[in-house]
Motif scaffolding. Structure first.
Motif, PDB file in Angstrom:
ATOM      1  N   SER A 191       0.622  -1.140  -0.161  1.00 35.32           N
ATOM      2  CA  SER A 191      -0.233   0.065   0.071  1.00 35.32           C
ATOM      3  C   SER A 191       0.537   1.114   0.261  1.00 35.32           C
ATOM      4  CB  SER A 191      -1.161  -0.254   0.670  1.00 35.32           C
ATOM      5  OG  SER A 191      -0.038  -0.039   2.042  1.00 35.32           O
ATOM      6  N   LYS A 192       2.124   0.968   0.457  1.00 39.89           N
ATOM      7  CA  LYS A 192       2.807   2.501   0.548  1.00 39.89           C
ATOM      8  C   LYS A 192       4.431   1.898  -0.592  1.00 39.89           C
ATOM      9  CE  LYS A 192       5.012   4.967   4.322  1.00 39.89           C
ATOM     10  NZ  LYS A 192       4.864   5.365   5.668  1.00 39.89           N
TER      11      LYS A 192
ATOM     12  N   THR B 292       3.874   0.836  -5.648  1.00 40.38           N
ATOM     13  CA  THR B 292       2.736   0.272  -4.859  1.00 40.38           C
ATOM     14  C   THR B 292       2.175  -0.207  -5.597  1.00 40.38           C
ATOM     15  OG1 THR B 292       2.078   2.430  -5.526  1.00 40.38           O
ATOM     16  CG2 THR B 292       2.401   2.637  -3.706  1.00 40.38           C
TER      17      THR B 292
END
Length: 331
Positions: A216-217, A290
């Motif tokens: 997600s990052k 991502t």
């Protein structure tokens, strides 16, 4: 309809076996025939009817489920999940992933080409460490990643999943493939907190698993690898610089079975920042992203039915798969 019928048969086998752990289990011939017709299978089996006492689940019987949220109490050796996590297999090999802080992937070596996961861990929680008529657990992950699992390389060591807010897992089966899907929410390492989505997919009659992850990052150090056992190590580059592999081969199975095992990871060059190592693993460090990252890993055991018997055969097999990847960008 056929897919549903096959999956129902496998669930019936597991439930019947769980209810008869202390006596011989008999299964209807039609159910056995349905199970043997399936050439790829994934499952997750949890206990019901017992209770948590601290970090251990006491009592209860195993039941196959299609999805689970991992209880906060669960950790390694909690006796809650059969063989400690989800499993997936083809006619050639089986794998399991520790669904706890370790997150390592282990190998079930098979001496048969039928589906066996629904039978494992019912006659004693960790009986799979002993040789049986289907095979056995053949890899010692220890403090490493096992084969093809995910960690984060930071300050010279691989960080596992010791701090996670919540973990969800589910399995999907079809005639085309079998998939284990895991979502980690709030995975905390160093000063970063991310979510990580991963899918592990195996096709009928294939040794390899396709592993796709989505962070997600963008953070440094997300990695995969192969646990070190002091055997021969190989790294193969391609002229077109699209796909490459790292691999090991030699006597690296558990001490009770000192025979040859080959392990390999195929990776897309543009997704990898560095090939390196640390005390316990040969590593691939991914570039921060991502976007989805996909790679393939496999285990090839010499006792596998019609298996690969020598290092030369193993390297020839890897080169064949590497050529296929460079031509088609997938296996």
């Amino acid at each position: 309809m056929k897919t549903i019928k096959i999956i129902s048969a496998l669930l019936l086998i597991s439930v019947v076996a769980c209810k008869n752990q202390d006596k011989k289990t008999t299964v209807e011939p039609e159910v056995v025939k349905e199970q043997e017709a399936l050439k790829a299978y994934a499952e997750i089996s949890i206990k019901e009817g017992g209770k948590w006492e601290g970090r251990e689940y006491i009592g209860g019987t195993f039941k196959n489920v299609t999805e689970v949220k991992v209880p906060a109490e669960h950790t390694d050796h909690s006796w809650f999940i059969r063989y400690e996590g989800p499993g997936w297999e083809s006619s050639k090999v089986g794998y399991r992933m520790y669904l706890d802080w370790r997150n390592a992937i282990d190998i079930f070596g098979k001496v048969t080409d039928t589906m066996v996961l629904s039978k494992i861990g019912l006659d004693g929680f960790d009986s799979y460490h002993e040789k049986s008529d289907w095979g056995m657990d053949i890899l010692k992950a220890g403090k490493g990643l096992g084969i093809g699992s995910i960690g984060r390389f930071y300050n010279g060591e691989v960080l596992h999943f010791k701090k996670v807010d919540s973990t969800f897992a589910k399995v999907e089966n079809s005639l085309e493939n079998s998939i284990v899907i895991t979502d980690y929410y709030g995975w905390s390492t160093a000063n970063d907190v991310i979510d990580l989505h991963q899918e592990l997919s195996i096709k009928p009659d294939k040794r390899y698993t396709k592993h796709t992850i989505t962070p997600s990052k963008e953070i440094e150090g997300i990695c995969t690898g192969i646990v070190k056992h002091g055997v021969n190590y190989f790294a193969k580059e391609s002229e077109n610089k699209k796909w490459e592999y790292i691999a090991t081969y030699g006597k690296q199975t558990l001490a009770e079975v000192p025979d040859n095992l080959g392990m390999a990871i195929f990776y897309e060059v543009e997704t990898v920042k560095e090939v390196t190592e640390w005390e316990h693993d040969h590593l691939l460090l991914f570039k921060p992203t991502t976007s989805e990252i996909s790679f393939y890993f496999l285990g090839a055991w010499e006792q596998e039915k019609d298996g690969i018997k020598t290092e030369a055969e193993f390297l020839s097999y890897l080169d064949e798969k590497l050529d296929e990847l460079n031509k088609n960008n997938s296996l």
